[in-house]
Design an enzyme around this catalytic site. Structure first.
Site, PDB file in Angstrom:
ATOM      1  N   ASP A 137       0.832  -1.215   0.000  1.00 55.08           N
ATOM      2  CA  ASP A 137       0.000   0.000   0.000  1.00 55.08           C
ATOM      3  C   ASP A 137       0.868   1.267   0.000  1.00 55.08           C
ATOM      4  OD1 ASP A 137       0.977  -0.152   2.615  1.00 55.08           O
ATOM      5  OD2 ASP A 137      -0.988  -0.004   3.582  1.00 55.08           O
ATOM      6  N   GLU A 138       2.177   1.105   0.298  1.00 54.58           N
ATOM      7  CA  GLU A 138       3.033   2.293   0.437  1.00 54.58           C
ATOM      8  C   GLU A 138       3.238   3.024  -0.889  1.00 54.58           C
ATOM      9  OE1 GLU A 138       6.374   1.790   3.079  1.00 54.58           O
ATOM     10  OE2 GLU A 138       5.389   0.124   4.098  1.00 54.58           O
ATOM     11  N   TYR A 162      12.119   2.846  -0.835  1.00 59.99           N
ATOM     12  CA  TYR A 162      11.461   1.530  -0.889  1.00 59.99           C
ATOM     13  C   TYR A 162      10.169   1.611  -1.700  1.00 59.99           C
ATOM     14  CZ  TYR A 162       8.264  -2.196   0.608  1.00 59.99           C
ATOM     15  OH  TYR A 162       7.334  -3.215   0.627  1.00 59.99           O
ATOM     16  N   SER A 165      10.637   2.237  -5.363  1.00 57.69           N
ATOM     17  CA  SER A 165      11.112   1.075  -6.130  1.00 57.69           C
ATOM     18  C   SER A 165       9.981   0.062  -6.325  1.00 57.69           C
ATOM     19  CB  SER A 165      12.324   0.423  -5.447  1.00 57.69           C
ATOM     20  OG  SER A 165      11.959  -0.171  -4.217  1.00 57.69           O
ATOM     21  N   LYS A 166       9.111  -0.064  -5.333  1.00 52.63           N
ATOM     22  CA  LYS A 166       7.961  -0.969  -5.494  1.00 52.63           C
ATOM     23  C   LYS A 166       6.990  -0.390  -6.538  1.00 52.63           C
ATOM     24  CE  LYS A 166       7.086  -4.312  -3.603  1.00 52.63           C
ATOM     25  NZ  LYS A 166       7.445  -5.727  -3.864  1.00 52.63           N
ATOM     26  N   LYS A 201      11.384  -4.942  11.708  1.00 50.22           N
ATOM     27  CA  LYS A 201      10.102  -4.250  11.517  1.00 50.22           C
ATOM     28  C   LYS A 201       9.467  -4.002  12.884  1.00 50.22           C
ATOM     29  CE  LYS A 201      10.519  -4.796   7.000  1.00 50.22           C
ATOM     30  NZ  LYS A 201      10.234  -6.008   6.276  1.00 50.22           N
ATOM     31  N   TYR A 219       9.446   6.094  16.707  1.00 51.68           N
ATOM     32  CA  TYR A 219       9.859   7.253  15.898  1.00 51.68           C
ATOM     33  C   TYR A 219       8.895   8.427  16.114  1.00 51.68           C
ATOM     34  CZ  TYR A 219      12.663   3.895  13.102  1.00 51.68           C
ATOM     35  OH  TYR A 219      13.546   2.934  12.668  1.00 51.68           O
TER      36      TYR A 219
END
Ligand code: NAD
Ligand code: TYD
Length: 356
Positions: A137-138, A162, A165-166, A201, A219
């Site tokens: 979904d990113e 990431y 690239s996906k 993760k 974070y």
């Protein structure tokens, strides 16, 4: 009797790929499992198949055209399911090119070789063949609170190396359908959790750090939101899309379980307090640390297409799935010890040492 179905699965020694391989073997499919065994690939994930003649493991790269060509010619798979990828956002921030190499160039090579082989098949095999690409979904970017969830037609707007690239790999897969007619399918899933996730993760890392009395590095303010899905539900959805999905289409997969990161970590601490009681409070180990650059605020998935077209429903609730996951890590200390190699320790220093 009809011929046993055969899948070429890439990245099948990783977290999600190994779950899919295990489920596929339970369903009686023959699996050729091509995995490079990067730091994230682990044959212990497939230990239960070590003497299974219908699980054939091959160590190799999806970017190795000769190897792919040989595997296709030799095993004549009915479908290719592509899980192989570099998958961790924080690593992509520190080393974007590794992500371009595997996720973009690797997928491109895999597509080209598969397309050349597929185009020479007889009509019936060419029509029934499938190339299923596993995505995230990113690729859709970030949502704000109150925004509608991502659906299949949401424009791509990736923010991390990431997800970029996906996104590039998804576009290539789609282009091979439009240009060459390759019968492709794409799935875009939300964050997975469950057994055998490499402890880099959020959920797997927090469980292990909590048990060892280490800081739980949240974070920013911990208010970022992710939608969580149990890995077994994800893999069941992939199997359904492979069997019944319409080629050229993409399907969103999600868990209807949006949580802030802080909520997730606090829930894990509460589960651990019950499962492994100790005098200290696990939640006291929470530390708010320097945020991830370009940190997407919220992901949410609208998966009505999958539910309505293919009748998919997740079976795990987030509450029970999380408790089961904690218990899995508690029961598999040896697995944990083995994945925490020197390379893992180097990564922990690289990613966390400079966060205030
Ligand atoms: P993972 O990092 O646990 O596993 C990736 C696997 O791919 C490893 O076994 C690794 O050895 C292998 N691999 C890496 N580069 C390769 C190459 N060049 N050739 C062959 N094998 C290679 O990742 P995961 O969490 O299991 O994710 C699998 C797929 O699902 C990825 O494509 C990822 O983008 C996607 N996805 C992951 C999530 C998630 O929450 N983890 C969510 C949605 C989609
Ligand atoms: P992660 O599991 O890396 O998945 P993704 O970035 O692909 O969504 O991270 C999930 C969320 O947890 C994300 O918002 C970043 C956050 N996070 C932390 O707060 N601390 C950590 O140590 C990690 C690894 C992630």
């Amino acid at each position: 009797m009809s011929k046993q179905q055969c899948l070429l699965v890439t990245g099948g020694a990783g977290f999600i790929g190994s779950c899919f391989v295990l489920q596929s073997r339970q369903r009686g499919l023959r699996v050729i499992n091509l995995d490079k065994l990067t730091y994230a690939g682990n044959l212990e994930n497939l230990a239960s198949l070590s003497s299974d003649p219908d699980h054939i493991f091959v160590q190799g790269d999806i970017g190795n055209a000769e190897l792919i060509q040989w595997l296709l010619g030799h095993y004549e798979p009915d479908a290719v399911v592509n899980f192989a990828a570099e998958s961790h956002v924080d690593r992509s921030i520190l080393d974007p090119e590794a992500f371009v190499r595997t996720n973009v160039l690797g997928t491109s090579t895999l597509l080209r070789v598969v397309k050349n082989w597929w185009s020479c098949l007889d009509d019936a095999k060419r029509a029934s063949f499938r190339f299923l690409h596993i995505s995230t979904d990113e690729v859709f970017g970030a949502l704000q609170p109150g925004d509608p969830a991502f659906c299949e037609t949401t424009p791509y707007s990736p923010n991390s190396p990431y997800s970029a690239s996906k996104a590039a790999s998804d576009h290539l897969v789609r282009a091979f359908h439009e240009t060459y007619g390759l019968p492709v399918l794409i799935t875009n899933c939300s964050n997975n959790y469950g057994p055998r996730q490499f402890p880099e993760k959020l959920i797997s890392l927090m469980i292990l750090n909590a048990l060892e009395g280490k800081p739980l590095p949240v974070y920013g303010t911990g208010s970022n939101i992710r939608d969580w899905l149990h890995v077994e539900d994800h893999c069941a959805a992939i199997a359904l899309v492979l069997e019944q999905g319409r080629t050229g289409e993409s399907y969103n997969i999600g868990g209807h379980s949006e949580r802030t990161n802080l909520e997730v970590v606090q829930t894990l601490c509460a589960i651990l307090q019950e499962e492994v009681p100790c005098e200290r409070r696990y939640a006291d180990q929470i530390r708010f640390v320097t945020d991830r650059p370009g940190h997407d605020f919220r992901y949410a998935i609208d998966c009505r297409k999958l539910e309505q077209e293919l009748g998919w429903k997740p079976v795990h609730s987030f509450a029970s799935g999380l408790k089961e996951t904690v218990r899995w890590y508690l029961a598999h200390r040896e697995w944990v010890e083995h994945v925490r190699s020197g390379a893992y320790r180097d990564w922990m220093v690289r990613n966390y040492a400079d966060r205030v």
